[in-house]
Design an enzyme around this catalytic site. Structure first.
Site, PDB file in Angstrom:
ATOM      1  N   TYR A 219       0.826  -1.207   0.000  1.00 47.57           N
ATOM      2  CA  TYR A 219       0.000   0.000   0.000  1.00 47.57           C
ATOM      3  C   TYR A 219       0.862   1.260   0.000  1.00 47.57           C
ATOM      4  O   TYR A 219       2.053   1.238   0.328  1.00 47.57           O
ATOM      5  CB  TYR A 219      -0.926   0.026   1.220  1.00 47.57           C
ATOM      6  CG  TYR A 219      -0.179   0.244   2.518  1.00 47.57           C
ATOM      7  CD1 TYR A 219       0.000   1.523   3.047  1.00 47.57           C
ATOM      8  CD2 TYR A 219       0.375  -0.831   3.213  1.00 47.57           C
ATOM      9  CE1 TYR A 219       0.697   1.718   4.224  1.00 47.57           C
ATOM     10  CE2 TYR A 219       1.068  -0.634   4.391  1.00 47.57           C
ATOM     11  CZ  TYR A 219       1.226   0.635   4.888  1.00 47.57           C
ATOM     12  OH  TYR A 219       1.934   0.837   6.052  1.00 47.57           O
ATOM     13  N   PHE A 229       2.573   9.738   3.251  1.00 44.75           N
ATOM     14  CA  PHE A 229       2.915   9.634   4.676  1.00 44.75           C
ATOM     15  C   PHE A 229       3.312   8.214   5.086  1.00 44.75           C
ATOM     16  O   PHE A 229       3.856   8.005   6.165  1.00 44.75           O
ATOM     17  CB  PHE A 229       1.766  10.134   5.564  1.00 44.75           C
ATOM     18  CG  PHE A 229       0.448   9.460   5.315  1.00 44.75           C
ATOM     19  CD1 PHE A 229       0.157   8.217   5.867  1.00 44.75           C
ATOM     20  CD2 PHE A 229      -0.513  10.077   4.537  1.00 44.75           C
ATOM     21  CE1 PHE A 229      -1.055   7.594   5.638  1.00 44.75           C
ATOM     22  CE2 PHE A 229      -1.739   9.459   4.300  1.00 44.75           C
ATOM     23  CZ  PHE A 229      -2.006   8.212   4.853  1.00 44.75           C
ATOM     24  N   ASP A 230       3.047   7.228   4.211  1.00 47.45           N
ATOM     25  CA  ASP A 230       3.436   5.848   4.539  1.00 47.45           C
ATOM     26  C   ASP A 230       3.398   5.015   3.259  1.00 47.45           C
ATOM     27  O   ASP A 230       2.537   5.230   2.401  1.00 47.45           O
ATOM     28  CB  ASP A 230       2.478   5.259   5.577  1.00 47.45           C
ATOM     29  CG  ASP A 230       3.001   3.968   6.184  1.00 47.45           C
ATOM     30  OD1 ASP A 230       4.190   3.653   5.980  1.00 47.45           O
ATOM     31  OD2 ASP A 230       2.214   3.268   6.863  1.00 47.45           O
ATOM     32  N   ILE A 247      -7.941   1.251  10.643  1.00 43.84           N
ATOM     33  CA  ILE A 247      -9.013   2.252  10.665  1.00 43.84           C
ATOM     34  C   ILE A 247     -10.245   1.735   9.924  1.00 43.84           C
ATOM     35  O   ILE A 247     -10.159   0.854   9.071  1.00 43.84           O
ATOM     36  CB  ILE A 247      -8.525   3.592  10.064  1.00 43.84           C
ATOM     37  CG1 ILE A 247      -7.963   3.386   8.653  1.00 43.84           C
ATOM     38  CG2 ILE A 247      -7.485   4.241  10.976  1.00 43.84           C
ATOM     39  CD1 ILE A 247      -7.535   4.666   7.955  1.00 43.84           C
ATOM     40  N   TYR A 273      -8.669   8.860  10.963  1.00 43.79           N
ATOM     41  CA  TYR A 273      -8.169   9.176  12.309  1.00 43.79           C
ATOM     42  C   TYR A 273      -8.952  10.307  12.970  1.00 43.79           C
ATOM     43  O   TYR A 273      -8.659  10.672  14.111  1.00 43.79           O
ATOM     44  CB  TYR A 273      -6.681   9.524  12.243  1.00 43.79           C
ATOM     45  CG  TYR A 273      -5.829   8.331  11.844  1.00 43.79           C
ATOM     46  CD1 TYR A 273      -5.475   7.368  12.772  1.00 43.79           C
ATOM     47  CD2 TYR A 273      -5.424   8.160  10.518  1.00 43.79           C
ATOM     48  CE1 TYR A 273      -4.720   6.258  12.396  1.00 43.79           C
ATOM     49  CE2 TYR A 273      -4.663   7.060  10.137  1.00 43.79           C
ATOM     50  CZ  TYR A 273      -4.317   6.120  11.083  1.00 43.79           C
ATOM     51  OH  TYR A 273      -3.569   5.014  10.712  1.00 43.79           O
ATOM     52  N   PHE A 289      -5.504   6.023  -0.334  1.00 41.76           N
ATOM     53  CA  PHE A 289      -4.609   4.868  -0.297  1.00 41.76           C
ATOM     54  C   PHE A 289      -4.676   4.091  -1.596  1.00 41.76           C
ATOM     55  O   PHE A 289      -5.768   3.884  -2.149  1.00 41.76           O
ATOM     56  CB  PHE A 289      -5.009   3.908   0.831  1.00 41.76           C
ATOM     57  CG  PHE A 289      -4.639   4.362   2.213  1.00 41.76           C
ATOM     58  CD1 PHE A 289      -3.386   4.077   2.746  1.00 41.76           C
ATOM     59  CD2 PHE A 289      -5.553   5.066   2.980  1.00 41.76           C
ATOM     60  CE1 PHE A 289      -3.060   4.486   4.025  1.00 41.76           C
ATOM     61  CE2 PHE A 289      -5.232   5.482   4.258  1.00 41.76           C
ATOM     62  CZ  PHE A 289      -3.981   5.197   4.788  1.00 41.76           C
TER      63      PHE A 289
END
Length: 298
Positions: A219, A229-230, A247, A273, A289
Site C-alpha cells: 500500500y 505519509f506511509d 481504521i 483518524y 490509499f
C-alpha cells in the site's frame, strides 16, 4: 608494744593501698591509650547538627517556597513543641496550603490551557472554582451533585476542545469534504453509504476477506495534496495485519476486495483518524490509499 603493733599494721595497710592504686593507675593508662575520641560527645553533637544542614537552606527556599526574609518564622516552627493534637491540626493546615498552591499554580492554569489552547488565557472563574472545590472537600452543601458536576464538566470540556480543534484544523475537514464531493462525480469512483469511495485499478478474482481475516498487502498512503505519509512499496516489503485492526475505512474496503485486487480508496476523516493526529497525518484529514491485496493468511 601495742602502739608499735598498730603502727606496723597501719604501714602494712598503707603499702597495700598504695600498690592497689598503682595497679589501677596502670590499667587506666592502658585504657586511655586505646581511646580514639577526638572530642567530647557534646562538641560532636553540635558539629553534626551544623554539618547536616548542608544544602538544606536552598531546598527550603526552592522546594518549600520559604522566603529567606522569613527564616525567623521558619525557626519558630522548627523550635515549636507541639502536642499530638496540635501536630495533627498543623499537618492538616499545611496540607491545605499546599493543595491551594497546587490548584492556583498548576490545576487552574492547566485547565485554562486545555480550554483555550492558549498558555496565557484565563477562562475559569477562580472564585467559583475554589468555592466548588472547597465545598466538595469540606462536605458542605453544593449547588449540584458530584455526578451532575462531572457530567457538566465533561460535556463543556468536550465543547471547548472540539471548538479549538475546529479552529486549528477545520480547514482540513472542509478541504477533504470538497475533495470527496468532486471525486464522487468521476465515473470510475464508487461511493458507499458510509462515505467511503474507491476506484478499481486491478480487478482480482480471489477470496474476499472477512473482518477477522489476516491479510498481506502492499500500500501507499497520501494526503489529498499528494503528500505520501506511509508506503510499504518504499520499504519494499508487504505488510500483514488483521482486517479489524486498522481504521474503519480500511476494514470496510478490505472486506469488499477479492484477493489479487488493486484499488485506490478515499477515506473520509471520520472513517480515518478523525480529530487525532497520527504521525504525519494532521487531524481531520481525508486519506487516499493505493491498496494491493496479495493474500489472505491462514
Amino acid at each position: 608494744m601495742k602502739v608499735l603493733k598498730y603502727a606496723v599494721l597501719s604501714l602494712a595497710l598503707l603499702a597495700c593501698f598504695d600498690g592497689s592504686a598503682k595497679k589501677k593507675s596502670k590499667k587506666a593508662r592502658k585504657t586511655e591509650t586505646a581511646k580514639v575520641d577526638t572530642c567530647s560527645v557534646d562538641t560532636f553533637s553540635y558539629a553534626m547538627g551544623m554539618a547536616n544542614t548542608q544544602g538544606l537552606k536552598s531546598y527550603i527556599v526552592s522546594r518549600m517556597n520559604v522566603d529567606t526574609a522569613y527564616m525567623a518564622n521558619f525557626m519558630e516552627g522548627f523550635n515549636a513543641s507541639l502536642t499530638p493534637v496540635e501536630n495533627k491540626k498543623l499537618t492538616a493546615y499545611i496540607a491545605g496550603i499546599e493543595i491551594r498552591r497546587q490548584v492556583e499554580e498548576q490545576i487552574l492554569p492547566g485547565l485554562d490551557q486545555r480550554i483555550s489552547g492558549n498558555d496565557s488565557a484565563r477562562v475559569l472563574n477562580r472564585t467559583l472554582f475554589l468555592e466548588g472545590f472547597g465545598n466538595m472537600l469540606a462536605g458542605k452543601p453544593t449547588d449540584m451533585s458530584l455526578h451532575k458536576a462531572e457530567e457538566v464538566a465533561e460535556k463543556q470540556m468536550k465543547y471547548y476542545q472540539d471548538t479549538n480543534m475546529e479552529r486549528l484544523y477545520g480547514e482540513n475537514r472542509r478541504a477533504g469534504e470538497a475533495f470527496l464531493k468532486a471525486n464522487a462525480k468521476k465515473d470510475s469512483v464508487k461511493t458507499l453509504a458510509s462515505g467511503l469511495q474507491y476506484k478499481v485499478l486491478v480487478k482480482g478474482n480471489g477470496e474476499i476477506p472477512t473482518a477477522t481475516s489476516k491479510v498481506k498487502v502492499h500500500y501507499e498512503g497520501r494526503l489529498i495534496d499528494g503528500t505520501v505519509f506511509d508506503s510499504s512499496y518504499e520499504r519494499q516489503k508487504p505488510t500483514s495485519f488483521g482486517c479489524n485492526q486498522v481504521i474503519k475505512g480500511w476494514t470496510e474496503a478490505l472486506t469488499l476486495m477479492p484477493v489479487g485486487s488493486k484499488w485506490e480508496i478515499y477515506i473520509p476523516q471520520e472513517l480515518g483518524y478523525g480529530a487525532r493526529e497520527a504521525g504525519k497525518i494532521p487531524p481531520f484529514s481525508t486519506l487516499v490509499f493505493t491498496v494491493e491485496l496479495l493474500e489472505i493468511e491462514k
